[in-house]
Scaffold this motif. Structure first.
Motif, mmCIF file in Angstrom:
data_model
loop_
_atom_site.group_PDB
_atom_site.id
_atom_site.type_symbol
_atom_site.label_atom_id
_atom_site.label_comp_id
_atom_site.label_asym_id
_atom_site.label_seq_id
_atom_site.Cartn_x
_atom_site.Cartn_y
_atom_site.Cartn_z
ATOM 1 N N PHE A 84 0.809 -1.222 0.000
ATOM 2 C CA PHE A 84 0.000 0.000 0.000
ATOM 3 C C PHE A 84 0.843 1.272 0.000
ATOM 4 C CE2 PHE A 84 -3.868 -2.261 2.132
ATOM 5 C CZ PHE A 84 -4.044 -2.994 0.976
ATOM 6 N N GLU A 87 0.856 3.420 -3.300
ATOM 7 C CA GLU A 87 -0.305 4.146 -3.818
ATOM 8 C C GLU A 87 0.066 5.514 -4.385
ATOM 9 O OE1 GLU A 87 -1.189 7.051 -2.371
ATOM 10 O OE2 GLU A 87 0.224 6.852 -0.714
ATOM 11 N N SER A 91 -1.883 8.696 -6.185
ATOM 12 C CA SER A 91 -2.056 9.958 -5.459
ATOM 13 C C SER A 91 -1.144 11.051 -5.990
ATOM 14 C CB SER A 91 -1.804 9.751 -3.956
ATOM 15 O OG SER A 91 -0.466 9.365 -3.705
ATOM 16 N N GLN A 285 -0.808 -5.285 -5.118
ATOM 17 C CA GLN A 285 -0.722 -4.163 -6.044
ATOM 18 C C GLN A 285 -1.982 -4.063 -6.908
ATOM 19 O OE1 GLN A 285 3.449 -3.093 -7.435
ATOM 20 N NE2 GLN A 285 3.588 -5.316 -7.369
ATOM 21 N N ILE A 288 -4.451 -2.198 -4.895
ATOM 22 C CA ILE A 288 -4.250 -0.746 -4.945
ATOM 23 C C ILE A 288 -4.975 -0.151 -6.147
ATOM 24 C CG2 ILE A 288 -2.562 1.112 -5.228
ATOM 25 C CD1 ILE A 288 -0.528 -0.606 -3.793
ATOM 26 N N ALA A 292 -8.093 2.420 -5.874
ATOM 27 C CA ALA A 292 -7.935 3.755 -6.460
ATOM 28 C C ALA A 292 -8.986 4.012 -7.530
ATOM 29 C CB ALA A 292 -6.530 3.886 -7.063
ATOM 30 N N TRP A 298 -8.073 11.208 -4.019
ATOM 31 C CA TRP A 298 -6.911 10.484 -3.533
ATOM 32 C C TRP A 298 -6.830 10.404 -2.017
ATOM 33 C CZ3 TRP A 298 -3.100 12.859 -0.551
ATOM 34 C CH2 TRP A 298 -3.099 14.264 -0.531
ATOM 35 N N ILE A 302 -6.411 6.839 0.033
ATOM 36 C CA ILE A 302 -5.367 6.511 1.004
ATOM 37 C C ILE A 302 -5.990 6.023 2.311
ATOM 38 C CG2 ILE A 302 -3.534 7.493 2.438
ATOM 39 C CD1 ILE A 302 -2.699 9.232 0.151
ATOM 40 N N LEU A 305 -7.314 2.436 2.011
ATOM 41 C CA LEU A 305 -6.254 1.441 2.008
ATOM 42 C C LEU A 305 -5.662 1.209 3.395
ATOM 43 C CD1 LEU A 305 -4.283 2.418 -1.243
ATOM 44 C CD2 LEU A 305 -5.568 0.309 -0.876
#
Length: 584
Positions: A84, A87, A91, A285, A288, A292, A298, A302, A305
């Motif tokens: 994570f 990310e 972001s 991944q 992620i 997202a 963003w 975050i 996550l």
């Protein structure tokens, strides 16, 4: 991005090193036992070969029973969470932008990105947006948001003076007004890799001093806490400072999880467990990309996550600590309880003789680490073969991290479907891992590595010449390039370990992987170079892959050879004397 192969190379080898040391000790003890008198043989034979945990797992407790399965499944979650920290790909993603035209009535970075008059005020450019991102025409009058004709501007261009309008707001580029500051946008990725490098001594100390379970919980907790705070960053310096702090204190979650998983199982299942950990990393991944895609903007992404990371605190009570660590630290009461629990859950029994042997190990030999370090430096410069390998293997590791992470990071710029691109590029790693595992023992290490490097290079070269409007075809070749480099990723650790002698193997493997961090530190900067010409990143990936593929050919094939214990055996790799006994 977090570098799992560097952690794998540096930390996973610890188990093999301990096993090799014990084997050497066993041989010495056997020789001593043979010199004893007949009266002593009966008593000495029991101590001739110290019992190892692997022997007990193989013969009594089970190498992969219900106990190991439960713990391996639990470890999958923190492995996925360890990804994570990556990310920042979303972001800190680049978003289309242009100069703010105050003469046409614009007063906010959220104004309409492409009004009808935009080409009157901004020069056209050969890009997806159709006009320049960082320049504008000088004005000689004022218009309105509805009417801003071309005669209000000259043909002389100027920069944006830090005032921009953005196509989207889902990035720190919008919130912190980074606009044409491409190097600042790429910096979080570089700091992410620097943080994972700084995490090695922190994680290693905690893991060896306080145990795998404690370190795993601490790392994932740090990951979640600092990540959650970073979601509330009020400016760019706060965001990047928390980025490197998070990776330094939290990125050790993967290395700890990997060691944890491999220490639970017996020798027969260690390779499969390694592939499992790598696949869970790839799946993290993919997670992620999916989060997202679903959760925006963003800051919310975050938070989505990192908030679940706090659930891993419960692992301190749910997860059993590593029996190998408990035995190595002399925590014999805890080790006994763990062994009894393993026997009960696996529905097996451990004999009293085996239990006593594990809880009363022989005295270890004196520590000669400082002497080994001095002799290593001398050995490198005295042996041309060893010197050549020390100069070659780090280049392989730099290439693997540079291409591996570079392809992942650049995937978000292939088309407007940035989330799907990233998910696919990460998911294709799994068949790459499996393919390498299937062919390594059949066609050899050199052919697998060289083929993977050259195949990835060919895909990157072809990618350069594919028109940008053929986004699907560009994605296919990017996926194929990632598939090829994933094959290399799986094979490189094995090949590197087989080239070095036992005495120096751990140190030289760690050296290669640490130098390889240069690749992951520079990979996040490659999207910036694409602003000058779209072919620069793939050309760099291909060039490095070709160089490494050629360097692989300079080394001997290790398939079918015995693992070298001495420098002389390492230098003789490839000769008939280096081949394994036909029975082994």
């Amino acid at each position: 991005m977090i570098s799992w192969p560097e952690f794998l190379a540096k930390l996973a080898f610890r188990t093999r090193k301990i096993s090799t040391t014990r084997s050497a000790m066993s041989g010495r003890l056997s020789n001593i036992g043979n010199l004893k008198t007949s009266a002593d043989k009966g008593k000495g034979s029991v101590a001739a070969k110290p019992l190892e945990l692997d022997d007990v797992l193989t013969n009594e407790l089970g190498q992969f029973g219900r106990y190991q399965l439960i713990n391996i499944l639990l470890i999958a979650i923190p492995i996925m969470m360890a990804t994570f920290i990556n990310e920042y790909v979303f972001s800190a993603a680049a978003i289309p932008h242009r100069c703010l035209i105050t003469e046409c009535g614009e007063d906010s970075k959220s104004n309409l990105f492409d009004p009808e008059w935009v080409l009157n005020a901004i020069p056209s450019a050969n890009s997806n947006s159709g006009f320049s991102s960082c320049s504008r025409f000088q004005s000689q009058g004022n218009g309105t948001l509805e009417y801003c004709p071309a005669d209000l501007f000259t043909t002389t261009t100027t920069d944006c003076n830090g005032q921009y309008v953005y196509a989207r707001d889902n990035s720190i580029v919008y919130d912190f007004n980074l606009g044409c500051e491409d190097w600042l946008r790429a910096l979080p990725g570089t700091l992410n890799s620097v943080g994972t490098l700084l995490a090695l001594p922190f994680t290693g100390y905690l893991s060896d001093r306080f145990g795998r379970r404690f370190t795993l919980v601490v790392c994932v907790f740090n990951l979640g806490l600092i990540g959650l705070i970073r979601a509330f960053s009020v400016n760019y310096p706060m965001y990047v400072a928390l980025q490197i702090l998070q990776t330094t204190l939290g990125s050790g979650a993967y290395s700890t999880s990997y060691i944890f998983a491999t220490e639970f199982v017996g020798p027969r299942y260690r390779v499969a467990t390694s592939a499992y950990c790598s696949s869970m990393f790839a799946l993290g991944q993919v997670t992620i990309g999916a989060v997202a895609w679903i959760v925006q903007p963003w800051r919310y992404m975050i938070m989505a996550l990192h908030i679940p990371c706090f659930l891993v605190v419960s692992y301190y009570w749910l997860l059993a600590d590593s029996v190998r660590w408990q035995l190595s630290k002399g925590k014999f009461a805890e080790a006994k309880a763990s062994l009894e629990t393993m026997a009960r859950v696996n529905k097996k029994q451990i004999s009293e003789k085996s239990m006593n042997a594990l809880l009363n190990p022989p005295t270890p030999p004196p520590n000669t680490e400082d002497e080994d370090e001095v002799s290593l430096i001398k050995a490198i410069f005295k042996s041309r073969v060893l010197l050549g390998r020390v100069c070659t293997t780090p280049i392989w590791w730099i290439t693997i991290t540079f291409v591996y992470y570079g392809l992942s990071i650049n995937s978000v710029g292939l088309s407007d479907t940035i989330y799907l691109n990233y998910i696919l590029v990460c998911a294709v790693e799994i068949p790459g891992f499996v393919t390498a595992a299937l062919i390594l023992g059949r066609i050899g290490r050199k052919l697998t590595l060289t083929g993977g490097y050259f195949f990835s290079a060919a895909c990157n070269i072809a990618f350069i010449f594919i028109p940008q409007d053929l986004s699907t075809l560009r994605l296919v070749f990017s996926l194929l390039g990632k598939f090829g480099i994933s094959m290399v990723m799986t094979s490189l650790y094995l090949f590197t370990t087989e080239l070095y002698p036992t005495q120096y193997r751990h140190s030289l493997l760690a050296f290669s992987s640490m130098v390889g961090r240069i690749g992951s530190i520079t990979a996040p900067l490659t999207p910036v170079l694409a602003e000058y010409w779209h072919g620069i990143p793939p050309a760099m990936f291909a060039g490095m892959a070709i160089l490494s593929g050629l360097l692989v050919l300079t080394q001997p094939e290790t398939l079918g050879t015995k693992l070298p214990d001495t420098l002389e055996e390492a230098e003789a790799i490839g000769s008939p004397e280096s081949m394994r006994d036909h029975k082994s």
